[in-house]
Design a protein around this motif. Structure first.
Motif: not given
Length: 440
Positions: A49-57
């Motif tokens: 999910x870390x990549x998805x947190x980056x996606x949000x930003x």
């Protein structure tokens, strides 16, 4: 001839391909990464999910730099982040370097998800805009398939060398970055920064034979309209209801469970007793189905309408998700049953939500708030994506995969009710007609 137009569209769409590759490559690698770094269920979900947190930003904050420095320049930055992420994850000496590289890759995905369709829509002539922008979605599902297939080939050849799964992404990242130096700037952005002469030359090169004066006038009118309404609050009547609908669209899209399949299908097949090679091959079949039915949906969406496809998809997905849940809960997990059910589910998803959701988000909001409204829908999509990717390993370890898919089954059934009462059919209607209906 429109060769250069098709070339710049192809190059920009490589951002979509990297979007698909970056998000899906973890599918075949996460089992080996978990073993290498001795991850528990929570850390496994956190890594994914870390990549998805980056996606949000990336999706939230790319708009301003894109306006200041231009779409092409920021796409070059995204290409660099893709490259850095692939190298960083492939060579990571410890889990925290791996996570940091995943996060940077996520920022690139989020940025590309906004910049790629924006750039294509701004260089394309009106008659070809819809078709050319749709190449971005096609590129995304192609990137997913490429990631699944490369994971399978690398595992077959190197047997568990997860590092090469990520390093394989260096090649498309590098090609994307190099080709961006051979495409033009967006004419709309050039007009926005008062470089009209350059904008005219770009229009003449990309769209030979068009009325340049007419396109320049159209861009000027659009920019003036945008400036006039940019201070409107989207959290007040009559727009707030549409914002809530946009958030719900993103939520139901993720509650269908699609990205659990995209991120964890190989693990799910392993848990069901499949060998590593067989589990990866099943994921390749899922990627092929996703691509095939996305192409089919693109040919049907304007013929049968958005809501019709969503109805068909919701009913089909509910049936296949329910049967998949039953297979796990009753321990009836033979290879033929599981792969058949997942292929059926993916086919209905790609034919409906996969193709339709982003079209609806681009159409349902009035012109004055369209960009911000679509951004909120996208933000909702990424937030729920992040939450589900983070929690799935933990929750499935506690209650079982089957019961997690019971939740997805119920949510998908409820989405059918939501689509019926909350959405209007936009097929064949102008954006102005849609605006009158949605605000009625």
């Amino acid at each position: 001839m429109r060769r250069y137009l098709y070339f710049v569209t192809f190059v920009a769409a490589l951002g979509g391909l990297m979007f698909g590759f970056e998000t899906a490559v973890i599918n075949g690698a996460i089992h080996y990464v978990s073993e290498a770094f001795r991850l528990d269920a929570f850390m496994k979900g956190f890594v994914v999910s870390t990549a998805l947190a980056g996606c949000v930003i990336g999706a939230l904050f790319i708009g301003k730099p894109g306006d200041i420095y231009g779409r092409r320049f920021m796409l070059k930055i995204m290409a660099f982040l893709f490259l850095f992420s692939m190298i960083g994850t492939g060579l990571a000496p410890n889990i925290w370097i791996f996570i940091a590289a995943r996060f940077l890759g996520g920022i690139a995905v989020g940025g590309a998800s906004v910049l790629t369709p924006m750039y294509i829509s701004e260089v394309a002539p009106p008659k070809l805009r819809g078709r050319l922008v749709a190449t971005n979605q096609l590129a995304i599902v192609t990137g997913i398939l490429v990631a699944f297939f490369s994971d399978y080939i690398i595992d077959s050849v190197f047997q568990g060398s997860w590092r090469w799964m990520f390093l394989a992404g260096v090649i498309p990242s590098f090609v994307f970055g190099i080709l961006l130096f051979f495409i033009t700037r967006s004419p709309r952005w050039l007009m926005k920064v008062n470089r009209e002469d350059e904008a005219r030359r770009v229009i003449e090169r990309v769209n030979p034979g068009v009325d340049v004066d007419e396109m320049i006038l159209s861009i000027k009118e659009s920019l003036a309209f945008e400036a006039k309404y940019k201070h409107i609050s989207i959290f007040k009547k009559p727009y707030f209801r549409l914002v809530l609908i946009g958030v719900a669209i993103g939520m139901f899209n993720q509650f269908a469970g699609i990205n659990v399949i995209m991120y964890y299908s190989t693990d799910i097949f392993r848990d069901a007793g499949f060998s590593a090679e067989s589990a990866l091959l099943q994921s390749v079949l899922i990627g092929l189905t996703n691509l095939l039915f996305t192409v089919i949906a693109m040919t049907f969406i304007d013929r049968f309408g958005r809501k019709f496809l969503l109805y068909i998809g919701s009913v089909g997905m509910t049936v296949f998700l329910g049967l998949f849940s039953w297979a796990f809960i009753t321990d009836n997990k033979s290879g033929f049953i599981l792969i058949t059910l997942l292929i059926g589910y993916i086919a209905f998803f790609a034919f409906s939500q996969g193709a339709v959701i982003w079209v609806i988000l681009s159409e349902m909001f009035p012109t004055s708030i369209r960009a911000r409204g679509a951004a909120i829908g996208s933000f909702s999509h990424w937030i729920f994506n992040f939450a589900i990717a983070l929690l799935f390993p933990v929750v499935s370890a506690k209650i079982g995969v089957g019961w997690v898919f019971v939740f997805f089954t119920i949510a998908t059934l409820l989405s059918l009710v939501f689509y019926h009462f909350a959405l209007v059919e936009t097929k064949g209607k102008s954006l102005e007609e849609i605006e009158k209906i949605m605000l009625h």
